[in-house]
Scaffold this active site. Structure first.
Site, mmCIF file in Angstrom:
data_model
loop_
_atom_site.group_PDB
_atom_site.id
_atom_site.type_symbol
_atom_site.label_atom_id
_atom_site.label_comp_id
_atom_site.label_asym_id
_atom_site.label_seq_id
_atom_site.Cartn_x
_atom_site.Cartn_y
_atom_site.Cartn_z
ATOM 1 N N SER A 251 -10.306 -0.172 6.835
ATOM 2 C CA SER A 251 -9.581 -0.088 5.559
ATOM 3 C C SER A 251 -8.937 -1.370 5.077
ATOM 4 O O SER A 251 -8.406 -1.413 3.973
ATOM 5 C CB SER A 251 -8.511 1.005 5.646
ATOM 6 O OG SER A 251 -9.116 2.277 5.623
ATOM 7 N N LYS B 264 0.837 -1.200 0.000
ATOM 8 C CA LYS B 264 0.000 0.000 0.000
ATOM 9 C C LYS B 264 0.875 1.255 0.000
ATOM 10 O O LYS B 264 1.903 1.302 0.711
ATOM 11 C CB LYS B 264 -0.890 -0.018 1.250
ATOM 12 C CG LYS B 264 -1.893 1.133 1.330
ATOM 13 C CD LYS B 264 -2.792 0.972 2.569
ATOM 14 C CE LYS B 264 -3.867 2.047 2.634
ATOM 15 N NZ LYS B 264 -4.769 1.859 3.791
ATOM 16 N N SER C 272 -9.492 2.067 2.769
ATOM 17 C CA SER C 272 -8.523 2.788 1.988
ATOM 18 C C SER C 272 -7.514 1.918 1.263
ATOM 19 O O SER C 272 -6.844 2.394 0.358
ATOM 20 C CB SER C 272 -7.761 3.729 2.925
ATOM 21 O OG SER C 272 -7.035 2.990 3.899
#
Lengths: 453, 453
Positions: free
Chosen positions: B175, B82, B151
């Site tokens: 997330s 990420k 996210s």
């Protein structure tokens, strides 16, 4: 029958004599009780004590020894406990009328540890209200017209006047180091997280520290070995092997230490006599000691400490002030009101600053064994409406570093003036070694037990 | 030359084949790159990737093996990271134009751990802006008209579409678990403090968690064994022996587990299809599963989570919003404004509530192995202006408990619907065991790799 002179023995001496059978736990406990009888009416160090219960504990310890039981390191040694620390056998009233006759069901972790080590829990010592600023009844044993300091007033005074060899206090700002300085005894505020606070009234998880008072460094090391260590109930403690504090002060220092003389940004708050005494002390230590100036941002530490303490205490005491405010001092009312005005981002910024300042100090400890600085701005002030100024402690409490007060200097009127040594975080044992070196280097003037001794 | 079908291998299968020499790290990496070539233009899971650099890493791993070097558990396995997690070889831009081309000097601790374990760091996956709510470009591989969730949008989508077997995400609210549910993959938000966050953009020390995505539970266990463990740079990690997660999902469950079906106080936020599916699931599990109602005060968890997140993020992002607010989304502007209104005592009360709610849940885990509840209120919503609702995750993030999303159900339009299992704090391994039991008990409908597979 009772020899009050026995109360002059240090904890280490008494533990040795008891272990080899020269005296009994009851002899030593009775001697301390006799000393209390002599001076307590004037000093008023105790919130609660119970001679019969103390002797019963000592009798059981003697019986345990007679049965061939294993002896703990504090076997038969009376210890006094600040009255914000829970004891299952004495009331714990936090120095507040609102908690009169409050009786905890359980011992605090450290009280349980002391009992396992063979200590006699002699009684509870006077604290300021909730260990904040509103004073209790205790007088300074060196001059009863003066404050003993706070908030651990009774613990410092009880040790200084020879009523007990050891006592426990706590510090959220300057509540161990300041009274130790004012009363002329040794005390340590250990690294944050070294000693469990489970069962101790919480003012601020970030700032609260528990630590002991003693009349010798060796005694301080002896009891800290029992107090230190992991407690699953205190999330800030860590699993560690407890360092040999007592050994650290009986061994010769391997190398000449280096000491950083840090005046701190509040140097001008110290009185002239104190400043002169410390400039002289630094000079007397020779090249081993040299001045180090803290970067400018360290001046923000006092405000950050205030923000964290006010917020944490408003959180802890806000409901009490709202519901039972009549029984709460005006200083605590004011602090709660102040803390309630702090925003979360101000609070978090102050916590961050504390972390960052702590990191910055590591640089000093790469070069030096300890920082030397006053324990207080001067000797104990006259009067009992205030417990004196903790400003020389706030920075070191905020960053969680271990600090020791050593009764090595004398100020105005022959009153004691503490030398504060600060060590690297979690290296309390090196701090002990350095303290020992310093204590041997500087011959204390007129070292004596206070009051009628 | 490149066999794209190799990308269908799980990480465990591929690691075995590479270790025994049946395929090379380059073969497997090229297969993943070929799969990316096929679908990335539509899915847009990556913020950065560099095929030549990925192949260079794989080539070096093959050479290491040829030299007789020791193989790590992830030798030759591509992992996507990420884009809020620092990598020394790829930009790390936090999903914000303000940090375009930001190049960290060092790897985050977990990236360094992955490299030591032999992983190929394949690229950086799309995150919402600063891992908060403003969406990135990624599409849901099961239906590109829908959000992949956030996210950790790119990590979930990259794994779901077979571009990589493994990816890393993070969760401060929902997330990890929400995008795993929306994209139909396995993922775990481990116990708070199990996986280091050093080198990962901090939103909230109290709420931030890092965790992996995979297409099988065994793969999830494989990578978690590498990620977990103490890091002196993350003060919330603890010295622990890393549990055998992979073994936990390959062994037979010793006893039939007991599962608490917890609807939570926000049950009516789940859509009807989801509620029906979970009522049916609970019934299908028989007496092993029974409903448990949380006490009323658990309804306060959502507000407490909001208070902590808003305050912590206002603290972290306030200066940025003030100085460079033009480059910041309006949702983040709003959150910072909201966080700045929180008082320190409100913040501290919310933190206390979190601790108290966490303690209360222990009671459930004395009786049950895990809690079962939806991972999200429903399947991935249509549209790309929102990443969906994290409400079914907030409570479990606030209390720091480990939670896994399992792609076992199907909802509206055949879209995946995750089953969330929550375990006792620091007992992630028991959670894995229970997840394995549940996955075997429930035959997933139409288990497949999303999009063109």
């Amino acid at each position: 029958m009772t020899d009050v002179a026995l109360s002059n023995l240090t904890a280490c001496q008494a533990a040795t004599e008891i272990a080899r059978g020269a005296i009994s736990a009851q002899d030593y406990t009775r001697a301390c009780l006799a000393r209390i009888e002599e001076v307590e009416s004037e000093i008023q160090a105790f919130a609660h004590f119970d001679p019969a219960h103390a002797i019963a504990q000592a009798r059981e310890l003697d019986a345990h020894k007679a049965r061939g039981g294993t002896l703990g390191p504090l076997h038969g040694i009376p210890v006094a406990i600040k009255d914000i620390i829970d004891t299952s056998d004495y009331p714990t009233e936090f120095g507040s009328p609102l908690f009169k006759d409050r009786r905890p069901f359980d011992d605090a972790t450290i009280v349980a540890k002391l009992r396992s080590a063979g200590a006699v829990i002699l009684g509870k010592t006077v604290t300021t209200e909730f260990a904040y600023f509103h004073p209790g009844k205790t007088r300074n044993p060196h001059d009863t017209a003066r404050t003993p300091g706070g908030s651990s007033s009774g613990s410092a005074a009880a040790v200084a006047s020879g009523m007990v060899p050891l006592a426990i206090g706590s510090q959220t700002n300057g509540s161990i180091i300041r009274p130790a300085s004012f009363c002329g005894v040794f005390a340590i505020k250990p690294s944050h997280g070294l000693v469990s606070r489970h069962g101790v009234l919480t003012l601020s998880r970030a700032l609260d520290h528990v630590g002991p008072f003693a009349r010798t460094l060796e005694d301080l090391g002896l009891i800290l070995e029992t107090l230190a260590g992991f407690d699953p109930e205190d999330p800030d403690t860590r699993p560690i092997a407890v360092p040999p504090f007592r050994k650290a002060v009986t061994e010769k220092f391997p190398l000449e230490p280096r000491i950083a003389f840090v005046r701190t940004p509040i140097w001008d708050k110290a009185d002239i006599a104190t400043r002169t005494a410390f400039e002289g002390l630094a000079e007397a230590l020779g090249p081993a000691c040299y001045p180090v100036e803290l970067p400018e941002r360290y001046a923000e530490a006092w405000e950050a400490h205030r923000v964290v303490m006010a917020s944490d205490m408003a959180h802890r005491f806000g409901a009490l002030v709202d519901q039972r405010g009549d029984g709460v001092s005006s200083v605590l009312h004011d602090l709660v009101a102040e803390g309630r005005k702090v925003t979360a981002t101000q609070y978090l910024a102050a916590r961050d600053l504390a972390q960052s300042l702590a990191k910055g100090l590591n640089e000093i400890f790469e070069e030096c064994n300890a920082i030397i600085t006053p324990a207080a701005p001067g000797v104990a002030p006259i009067g009992h409406n205030s417990t004196g100024n903790p400003a020389f402690c706030s920075l070191w409490t905020l960053v969680g570093l271990p600090s020791i007060s050593l009764p090595l200097l004398e100020g105005e009127g022959g009153m004691p003036l503490g030398v504060q040594l600060i060590g690297a975080r979690n290296d309390d044992v090196r701090l002990f070694r350095t303290a020992k070196w310093l204590a041997e280097k500087i011959t204390p003037k007129g070292k004596k037990r206070a009051k009628k001794s």
